[in-house]
Design an enzyme around this catalytic site. Structure first.
Site, PDB file in Angstrom:
ATOM      1  N   SER A 124       0.753  -1.185  -0.054  1.00 54.33           N
ATOM      2  CA  SER A 124       0.179   0.069  -0.031  1.00 54.33           C
ATOM      3  C   SER A 124       0.823   1.102   0.110  1.00 54.33           C
ATOM      4  CB  SER A 124      -0.819  -0.086   1.126  1.00 54.33           C
ATOM      5  OG  SER A 124      -1.418   1.398   1.447  1.00 54.33           O
ATOM      6  N   TYR A 149      -1.936  -1.431  10.844  1.00 52.49           N
ATOM      7  CA  TYR A 149      -2.210  -2.005   9.579  1.00 52.49           C
ATOM      8  C   TYR A 149      -1.000  -1.728   8.656  1.00 52.49           C
ATOM      9  CZ  TYR A 149      -3.729  -1.714   4.739  1.00 52.49           C
ATOM     10  OH  TYR A 149      -3.841  -1.772   3.386  1.00 52.49           O
ATOM     11  N   LYS A 153       1.845  -3.977   6.708  1.00 50.12           N
ATOM     12  CA  LYS A 153       2.312  -3.735   5.226  1.00 50.12           C
ATOM     13  C   LYS A 153       3.704  -3.568   4.988  1.00 50.12           C
ATOM     14  CE  LYS A 153      -1.589  -4.573   3.288  1.00 50.12           C
ATOM     15  NZ  LYS A 153      -1.879  -5.896   2.812  1.00 50.12           N
ATOM     16  N   PHE A 178      -2.265   2.601  -4.799  1.00 52.63           N
ATOM     17  CA  PHE A 178      -2.820   3.680  -4.045  1.00 52.63           C
ATOM     18  C   PHE A 178      -4.273   3.717  -4.029  1.00 52.63           C
ATOM     19  CE2 PHE A 178       0.739   6.799  -3.888  1.00 52.63           C
ATOM     20  CZ  PHE A 178       1.768   5.632  -4.343  1.00 52.63           C
TER      21      PHE A 178
END
Ligand code: NAD
Ligand code: UD1
Length: 338
Positions: A124, A149, A153, A178
């Site tokens: 992300s 979160y 990633k 994105f």
């Protein structure tokens, strides 16, 4: 070539199955359905005219995952499975770390045991934190993630890079998405958030369909052209097609690849509201609210590396995204629930 999609019943996974099928790949799906509905796969099946082998398995269940690998013998994995609600991750850090980190460790171990060393990981733009430069290139340093979160990633990117560094038989592609919005043109599959949507487009479509009173615009005093937050929205079908290009890179034995998947255009919250109203002729009531903690002013990418190395480029514009998001919402006011 057979591809296993973890989290393949979710929003991005379901759209990716269609692109993979178009490109001639075979697919199988592993999903615990924690944040998805089996109807998504039924509808994808209808679109592609094929059954989709499905395993209702949590990726932390090594035995269940092993059974799926033994039955399907995939040559590559696209790893979508993960929990993704930023606010919830702050409230439930252990659940998020356990699901996303442990789940990926077990997946990688099962892959290795079956000689499957090709993986595409759903990362992300959040890994850039408050980005050091705009537009963001892949050379931009990763930033501080303000929530569990985002940490998962960022940490999983490191784990995957170490795995590839230790054994060059691995091909690892990290795709930094994105802001995916939009839906398949059929209007039969789309984003189906539980409860109150956290993200902008599902909130807009729920206001437009009459499920919510008005959109709260989180801050109009950012250093942007109209004061509202600017993001790089990308059509989910373009994003899905990016996975096909990444698979082709894996088939060329790319080793490690890191790519931004965005359009390279930044739109503010009010730009999106205006584009939605223009594309669909439907009003979206809104009012200005305080800033949302953890938000940044501007985030959009330079997608040149994906174009050069993967031959991938977004095809759809903001009005297409708004039209397709609305087409899905108006045909399915309650998502997959009847
Ligand atoms: P989604 O929630 O619709 O899909 C994720 C799927 O994974 C769901 O079907 C869920 O049931 C499944 N899942 C979760 N934990 C699992 C587990 N332990 N075992 C098996 N299945 C599990 O989300 P999405 O929007 O399709 O996102 C897909 C991936 O892309 C996620 O990893 C997400 O973090 C990442 N991503 C999404 C966005 C976005 O805005 N949608 C942006 C950047 C990155
Ligand atoms: C959010 C996540 C990010 C994740 C991304 C995936 C946060 C803080 N960040 O990013 O980690 O990778 O989703 O798509 O949640 N907005 C409103 N009103 C709303 C909802 C949003 O004004 O009701 C604004 C936000 O302030 C932001 C823009 O719309 O400026 C986009 O928000 P959102 O869709 O939540 O995405 P991100 O904040 O970019």
């Amino acid at each position: 070539m057979k591809i296993l999609l973890t989290g393949g019943a979710g929003y991005i996974g379901s759209h990716t199955i269609i692109e993979l099928d178009k490109a001639g790949y075979q697919v199988a799906v592993v999903d615990n359905l924690y944040n998805s509905n089996p109807k998504a796969l039924e509808r994808v099946s209808k679109i592609i005219g094929k059954e989709i082998p499905f395993y209702k398995v949590d990726i932390r269940d090594e035995e269940g995952l092993t059974k799926a690998f033994e039955a399907e013998k995939p040559e590559a994995v696209i790893h979508f499975a993960g929990l993704k609600a930023v606010g919830e991750s702050v409230a439930k850090p252990l659940e998020y770390y356990h699901n996303n980190m442990t789940g990926t460790f077990i997946l990688l171990d099962v892959m290795r045991k079956h000689g499957c060393k090709n993986i595409i990981f759903s990362s992300s733009a959040t890994v850039y934190g408050d980005p050091a430069q705009i537009p963001i290139t892949e050379a931009c340093p990763k930033g501080h993630c303000t929530n569990p979160y985002g940490q998962t990633k960022s940490m999983l990117e490191e784990v995957l890079m170490d795995v590839q560094k230790a054994d060059s038989e691995w091909n690892v592609v990290l795709l930094r998405y994105f802001n995916p919005i939009g839906a398949h043109q059929s209007g039969t599959i789309g984003e189906n958030p539980n409860g109150i949507p956290n993200n902008l487009m599902p909130y807009i479509t729920q206001v437009a369909v009459g499920k919510r009173e008005e959109l709260g615009v989180f801050g109009n005093d950012y250093d942007t052209h109209d004061g509202t937050g600017v993001r790089d929205y990308i059509h989910v079908c373009d994003l899905a097609a990016g996975h096909v290009c990444a698979l082709k890179a894996i088939q060329r034995n790319c080793g490690l690849g890191i790519y931004n998947l965005g359009t390279g255009h930044g739109y503010s919250v009010l730009d999106v509201v205006n584009a939605f109203e223009k594309a669909n002729g439907v009003p979206v009531k809104y009012s200005i609210k305080p800033r949302r903690p953890g938000d940044i002013a501007t985030c959009y990418c330079n997608p040149a590396k994906a174009k050069e190395e993967l031959g991938w480029e977004a095809q759809y514009g903001i009005e297409d995204m708004c039209r397709d998001s609305w087409n899905w919402q108006k045909n399915n006011p309650n998502g997959y629930d009847e």
